[in-house]
Structures are given as structure tokens and as C-alpha cells.
Design a protein around this motif. Sequence first.
Motif, mmCIF file in Angstrom:
data_model
loop_
_atom_site.group_PDB
_atom_site.id
_atom_site.type_symbol
_atom_site.label_atom_id
_atom_site.label_comp_id
_atom_site.label_asym_id
_atom_site.label_seq_id
_atom_site.Cartn_x
_atom_site.Cartn_y
_atom_site.Cartn_z
ATOM 1 N N VAL A 74 -14.080 -6.522 -18.354
ATOM 2 C CA VAL A 74 -14.075 -5.519 -19.434
ATOM 3 C C VAL A 74 -12.875 -4.578 -19.345
ATOM 4 O O VAL A 74 -12.801 -3.599 -20.098
ATOM 5 C CB VAL A 74 -15.375 -4.681 -19.429
ATOM 6 N N ALA A 75 -11.962 -4.866 -18.449
ATOM 7 C CA ALA A 75 -10.891 -3.895 -18.180
ATOM 8 C C ALA A 75 -9.807 -3.892 -19.247
ATOM 9 O O ALA A 75 -8.652 -4.255 -18.997
ATOM 10 C CB ALA A 75 -10.287 -4.159 -16.803
ATOM 11 N N ASN A 76 -10.181 -3.486 -20.460
ATOM 12 C CA ASN A 76 -9.170 -3.278 -21.501
ATOM 13 C C ASN A 76 -9.600 -2.147 -22.436
ATOM 14 O O ASN A 76 -10.760 -1.722 -22.446
ATOM 15 C CB ASN A 76 -8.876 -4.568 -22.281
ATOM 16 N N ALA A 77 -8.649 -1.655 -23.210
ATOM 17 C CA ALA A 77 -8.890 -0.485 -24.057
ATOM 18 C C ALA A 77 -9.910 -0.771 -25.150
ATOM 19 O O ALA A 77 -10.652 0.133 -25.562
ATOM 20 C CB ALA A 77 -7.568 -0.016 -24.675
ATOM 21 N N ASP A 78 -9.989 -2.003 -25.640
ATOM 22 C CA ASP A 78 -10.952 -2.335 -26.687
ATOM 23 C C ASP A 78 -12.391 -2.153 -26.214
ATOM 24 O O ASP A 78 -13.267 -1.761 -26.983
ATOM 25 C CB ASP A 78 -10.743 -3.768 -27.184
ATOM 26 N N PHE A 79 -12.655 -2.458 -24.952
ATOM 27 C CA PHE A 79 -14.000 -2.236 -24.416
ATOM 28 C C PHE A 79 -14.336 -0.757 -24.443
ATOM 29 O O PHE A 79 -15.450 -0.366 -24.825
ATOM 30 C CB PHE A 79 -14.101 -2.774 -22.992
#
Length: 383
Positions: free
Chosen positions: A246-251
Motif C-alpha cells: 500500500v506504500a503509495n500516495a493513492d492509498f
Amino acid sequence: MKLKRLLLAAAITLIGASGAARADITVGVTVSATGPAASLGIPEKNTVDLMPKTIAGQKINYIVLDDGSDTTKAVANTRKLITEDKVDVVLGSTITPNSLAMIDVVAENQVPMISMAASARIVEPVDAKRRWVFKTPQNDIMMSLAIATHMANNGVKTVGFIGFADAYGEGWYGEFAKVAALKGLQIVANERYARTDTAVTGQVLKIVAAKPDAVLVAGSGTPAALPQKTLRERGYTGKYYQTHGVANADFLRVGGKDVDDTFLPAGPVLVADQLPASNPVRKSAQAYVAAYEAAHGKGSVSTFGAHAWDAGLLMTAALPAALKKAKPGTPEFRAALRDAIEQVKDLAGAHGIFSMSPTDHLGLDQRAYVMVKIVNGAWKYQP
């Protein structure tokens, strides 16, 4: 007349020989730039644009295809890249099910592949097929151990698990169950959901009824926010954990306040500027962040694009050795490139230090992760 025919035949032979081996290196890429895994695949696609156009004096041509997060399309893309475009190496795909499905194709055609998906099953065991396959994301067991250790150190005794109903979720459950037992953790609920589901109420009610001290969501990208948002709605107040998927800005955008106070293991690149100067990955991680944000704006970087970056670094490190043995466009070159990737040592990437071997086609150690907490919609390094 006879001399002319002999000269013509010789010319045709020379043309055929030169056509069999190109001067350029061709790299085939398939990523999930649309579909449920788009938040992972888009930064990977963007990162390919940042990869070198020339290596060791050879021009590099990139052919990038979108598999739409679909296994069948990923296989079709791989076949096209190999049989029609005659690529020397395949980078991809974004997610575990796609990458697993691609293994047969690359092995059959003896083309090296570097996956940007997480499951250890992509590269383990290194058998006759997987000897052609490498990957850059950390193995599930490494990240599972990081989570279980953090749980045990913070008073967690019981855990509820909910993961994708595919190879990613199953792989995570298998690895987490192993380390949970070692750390004295009891799994009191075990649920699944599809990446495309829009509701998980039934699964969440079972988890809430089990009253675990913490819940681990084994998903990736924006679909991993759904169980956590539903748990919050149902009043669950225990600790929340997610995977490095989940390590992204969208999450963060999709999860909003519902994902605050979540713990997860992640590649050092996610919090590169927060790392101590002594961290061996800080400098190489910052190099990727600087390159990506120069092209796409501050705060745009994600760990998934960094997996593609590391795939490019592995390829770049291995190509000079392969070029000394054979010419691009030939079976000999593809075999030499495979061998050279397997020999890469002490390569500093965005996620860790890579040292490949004939029995290890990931090559990362414990320097490849840090623990992170989501605080007010931002990633915070946890020493």
C-alpha cells in the motif's frame, strides 16, 4: 553471370547474418497501468521513462505494454514482446498473479525476466523455469517478520487477517502464519476478498466478532483501503497493519483519515529523507526520489515505481558483462544477460542492497525495509 550470382548470394548471407543480431538492446515491459492495480503500475510505467537510453555504448529501446491488471493479458503481452518484438529482457509485471503466469512463457523462450511483484513464489525455488526469473520487491516472509516483531513488541497477542483472494493474499497468509507462531501471536480470524470487491461487510463482521488486538490487511494499492475503512465504520479500535503493497500516495488519498495510525513495513525509499545518514540505502533511495519528482512533482514518488527503478538498475549493471559475450537479439545474449544478472553483487538500489546468486534471485537482506506509521496522511519513519 556466375560471378554476379555468387556475389549476390554472399551479400544475402551477410545481410542475414547482420540481421540476426541487432546493434540495439530491446527491453520489453508489461505493467498494470489500468485496472485494480493501476496505482501501482502507473508509477512503474513512469519510471521506465527515466531508465537509461544508452548502456555501455549500446542504444536501449523500450517497448511498454499495459496488461490492465489481467493475468491473461499479461501472458499475451509477454508472448508478443518475445515472439514479435524479439526483446532481450522482460520487465514486469506489476502484480503477483500476472508475474506467476508469465514464468512459463519466459522460461519456454529462455528470456530473462525481472518482476516488480512481491510473492516469493515468483523466484522460489530457483528451478529450471525460475532460473530465468528475478524480482526486486522484498519477499513476503521478510515483511511478515517485520510486522510480527512489531506486533509482539507492542503488546499484540491476537490478530485478525484479511487478504486478497488470490496468490498475493494466500502467499501473505502462509508467510505471516509461520512468523506469528514464532512470535507467540494467535490468528483468530482469516478472511479473503477480491481486488474488485466494493463491500467486505460480512468478512469484517467476523473479524470484529473475534475481537483481535490487531488486524493485518494483506492487500495492495487502493483496494487495500476497503477493509480498513469498513472496520472503522464498524467501530473496530484495535491496531491496524498493512503490507508494503500500500506504500503509495493513492492509498493515502483513498483511505483518508481511516488509514491514519496504520503500521506497515516498507522499502527505505518511502521515507528516504527521514532516514539517518548512516542508513546504507539512504543515498541510493534519494537518487530515485530526486529523479522521479523532477519529472512528476514533489510528493509523487511511490515504492512501486522504485521497484521498476531497481529492475532497471539490475539490468544496467548486468548488460556490460553480457555484451562482452554476445550480440543483442540472439539467444546467446539473452543467456549471457541471465547469467550476468545472477552475478550482480552489492548493488545499491532504491529499496536495498542487491546481491544475487544462483539460489537467490531477489538478493535483498534486512537492510531492505523499515517500519513506517501513517500520521495525519503522511508516512513517518519508525526507528
